[in-house]
Design an enzyme around this catalytic site. Structure first.
Site, short mmCIF file in Angstrom:
data_model
loop_
_atom_site.label_atom_id
_atom_site.label_comp_id
_atom_site.label_asym_id
_atom_site.label_seq_id
_atom_site.Cartn_x
_atom_site.Cartn_y
_atom_site.Cartn_z
N GLY A 154 0.83 -1.20 0.00
CA GLY A 154 0.00 0.00 0.00
C GLY A 154 0.86 1.24 0.00
N VAL A 204 1.01 4.69 5.09
CA VAL A 204 0.48 3.64 5.99
C VAL A 204 1.57 2.61 6.29
CG1 VAL A 204 -1.21 1.78 6.23
CG2 VAL A 204 -1.92 3.98 5.26
N GLU A 253 5.58 -3.54 0.69
CA GLU A 253 5.77 -3.03 -0.67
C GLU A 253 4.97 -1.75 -0.77
OE1 GLU A 253 5.08 -1.93 -4.43
OE2 GLU A 253 4.17 -3.92 -4.57
N CYS A 280 2.26 1.23 -8.21
CA CYS A 280 3.49 1.54 -7.49
C CYS A 280 4.68 1.66 -8.45
CB CYS A 280 3.75 0.48 -6.43
SG CYS A 280 3.79 -1.19 -7.11
P1 ADP Z 1 -3.82 3.50 -1.17
O1 ADP Z 1 -3.58 4.96 -1.07
O2 ADP Z 1 -3.16 2.85 -2.31
O3 ADP Z 1 -5.25 3.10 -0.94
P2 ADP Z 1 -3.31 2.84 1.52
O4 ADP Z 1 -2.00 2.62 2.16
O5 ADP Z 1 -4.13 3.99 1.92
O6 ADP Z 1 -3.00 2.87 -0.01
O7 ADP Z 1 -4.19 1.54 1.64
C1 ADP Z 1 -3.64 0.25 1.55
C2 ADP Z 1 -4.29 -0.63 2.58
O8 ADP Z 1 -3.97 -0.13 3.88
C3 ADP Z 1 -5.81 -0.66 2.50
O9 ADP Z 1 -6.25 -1.99 2.73
C4 ADP Z 1 -6.22 0.25 3.62
O10 ADP Z 1 -7.49 -0.03 4.15
C5 ADP Z 1 -5.16 -0.04 4.64
N1 ADP Z 1 -4.98 0.98 5.67
C6 ADP Z 1 -5.29 2.30 5.62
N2 ADP Z 1 -4.96 2.91 6.79
C7 ADP Z 1 -4.43 1.95 7.59
C8 ADP Z 1 -3.89 1.92 8.92
N3 ADP Z 1 -3.81 3.03 9.65
N4 ADP Z 1 -3.45 0.75 9.40
C9 ADP Z 1 -3.51 -0.37 8.67
N5 ADP Z 1 -3.99 -0.42 7.42
C10 ADP Z 1 -4.46 0.72 6.88
#
Ligand code: ADP
Length: 488
Positions: free
Chosen positions: A239, A243, A261, A295
């Protein structure tokens, strides 16, 4: 048949815990929208802490028996899943298009990786996982042996929801671990629930693979549970860098390993001897495939001074032909942005660069839910677009005075995921590849590139914790013990 219950479109989608489709405690749900039309795509269970606990308990309970199965028995489930996937591929393609605004070509590309990964996983069940080492002590035998880590908590994104979710856990399962997957709130169906159906129908034992879905507000709760629950042994996250940093920090506090990643700021180096048409095609594909929401998207195109003008002219001319459209149309090349939050972020990033003197050569504007294919020039290292991942259909083109200048600009980033070098001098291309600070460098091919059996990974802010793919998974998802025996 359990999987059919979950497919009823009129009903809220359920969680998949211990082989059962289960509503969230309290029957809470969240809405998942079609990003192109804004229509409701699915209503999904919004898991609570109790649901996540139940999924972890199921994974923990199922793990010893799963790991004890003979390799051929474990492998058979992955082969079966690959076979079923091929039968259902058309369904997956349609859902990727409707749920995530994926173009047809991108959805097909994504689906093509799935059987490859499933078969790699099957093969992984019989790879060597131990070593025998000499000893300085007479009569002693040193062995390094590996056992499954245990339970893996997986969090995945919406952009390649199917493949990136699968990659996050499939090799771990093959090695005798069990998993709980939390897909993105923007892709709960293609990124999790359809795979739960697939795995259930392929006969995987209950509890080996579990899926919990939550809205955006619940994501942190799931992350915290994975980090702090002692029954979860490893995290697997794909992601955003934002995060990823939160989870990486929390895992460090808990001494828990995490595979990451994250984002990229991926350069294409176009050398002065490059085939211009090829360079333009690679730039276009790299920058705009899936609206640049990858990515590995080409975010910084570095062109040798001598061919800069010719390249830019061709690249702009090609890009101006493409107007964003609904991905339901098979001819769609550039579709919608996944959600309003992202559209606003991209718009602000491009507007800020323009205010600071960047020139828009193509596109530049948003028409929700679309953002035009955008090419920026006159970008300087002080601007955010130089350093930050755009994660939208926009890229920057910069001029390089020399090969060294091109390498320096490519490496001027906190990221280090993917890169391309375009040249007709193959030896030069490979030499440059070794000097680029990125985990993956493709000579005369796109920055967007994946083969499941290869070591996929990035440096720096692009991730860490090991290599994705079957070989890296042995390191990431097993624990190694040195066992020495003195044969007295
Ligand atoms: P994108 O901007 O590509 O959506 P994110 O990092 O926001 O990437 O999201 C990737 C994943 O991380 C998603 O499954 C999202 O729900 C999850 N996510 C978002 N915030 C958090 C957090 N604070 N802790 C754990 N997972 C999270």
């Amino acid at each position: 048949e359990t999987s059919k219950d979950n497919a009823a479109p009129s009903e809220a989608r359920k969680l998949f815990i211990n082989g059962e489709w289960t509503p969230a405690a309290g029957d809470t749900t969240f809405d998942d929208h079609n990003p192109t039309t804004g229509d409701l795509f699915a209503q999904c269970a919004d898991a609570s802490q109790a649901d996540v606990d139940a999924a972890i308990a199921a994974a923990k309970a199922a793990q010893p028996a799963w790991a004890a199965l003979p390799p051929a028995a474990r492998a058979s489930f992955f082969y079966k899943a690959a076979e079923l996937f091929t039968e259902r591929q058309e369904q997956f393609v349609q859902v990727l298009i409707a749920e995530t605004g994926s173009g047809f070509g991108k959805a097909m590309f994504e689906c093509s990786l799935v059987p490859l990964a499933l078969r790699e996983a099957a093969g992984l069940t019989t790879r060597e996982i131990g070593e025998i080492l000499p000893s300085q002590v007479p009569g002693k035998v040193n062995r390094a042996v590996r056992a499954p880590a245990g339970v893996v908590g997986v969090i995945s994104p919406w952009n390649f929801p199917l493949y990136l979710s699968l990659r996050g856990f499939v090799y771990a399962l093959a090695l005798g671990n069990t998993a709980i997957l939390k897909p993105s709130e923007d892709s709960p169906v293609s990124g999790g629930l359809m795979m739960a159906e697939l795995f259930a129908d392929a006969g995987f034992p209950a509890g080996v693979f579990n899926v919990v879905t939550t809205g955006r507000d619940g994501a942190a709760m799931v992350g915290d549970s994975f980090v702090n629950d002692k029954r979860v042994n490893v995290l697997s996250f794909t992601g955003s860098t934002h995060v990823g940093k939160i989870l990486n920090t929390a895992c460090a506090q808990a001494f828990k390993p995490i595979m990451l990643e994250l984002g990229g700021k991926n350069p294409i180096l176009v050398l002065e001897d490059a085939d211009l048409d090829r360079a333009v095609d690679l730039a276009f594909f790299g920058a705009f495939m899936h609206q640049g929401q990858i990515c590995m998207s080409a975010d910084k195109i570095i062109v040798a001074d001598k061919i800069y003008d010719a390249f830019l002219e061709k690249f702009v001319a090609k890009t101006k032909n493409f107007v964003p459209t609904n991905p339901q149309e098979q001819t769609c090349v550039i579709g919608p942005i996944i959600n309003d939050r992202q559209l606003q972020r991209i718009t602000a990033l491009i507007a800020e660069a323009q205010e600071q003197g960047a020139k828009v050569q193509s596109g530049g504007a948003a028409q929700a839910p679309f953002f035009e294919a955008t090419i920026l020039t006159d970008v300087t290292p002080e601007m955010r677009v130089w350093n930050e991942e755009i994660f939208g259909p926009a890229t920057i083109v910069v001029r390089a005075e020399s090969v060294q200048d091109a390498i320096d600009m490519a490496n001027d980033t906190p990221y280090g995921l993917s890169a391309s070098v375009v040249t007709s001098d193959i030896a030069m291309g490979e030499m440059i590849a070794e000097r680029i600070n990125a985990g993956m460098v493709h000579v005369n091919d796109s920055t967007v590139h994946d083969e499941p059996h290869c070591p996929f990974s990035g440096f720096g802010a692009s991730g860490g914790g090991g290599k994705w793919g079957p070989k890296g998974a042995i390191q990431a998802f097993t624990k190694q013990r040195w066992i020495s025996t003195q044969r007295v």
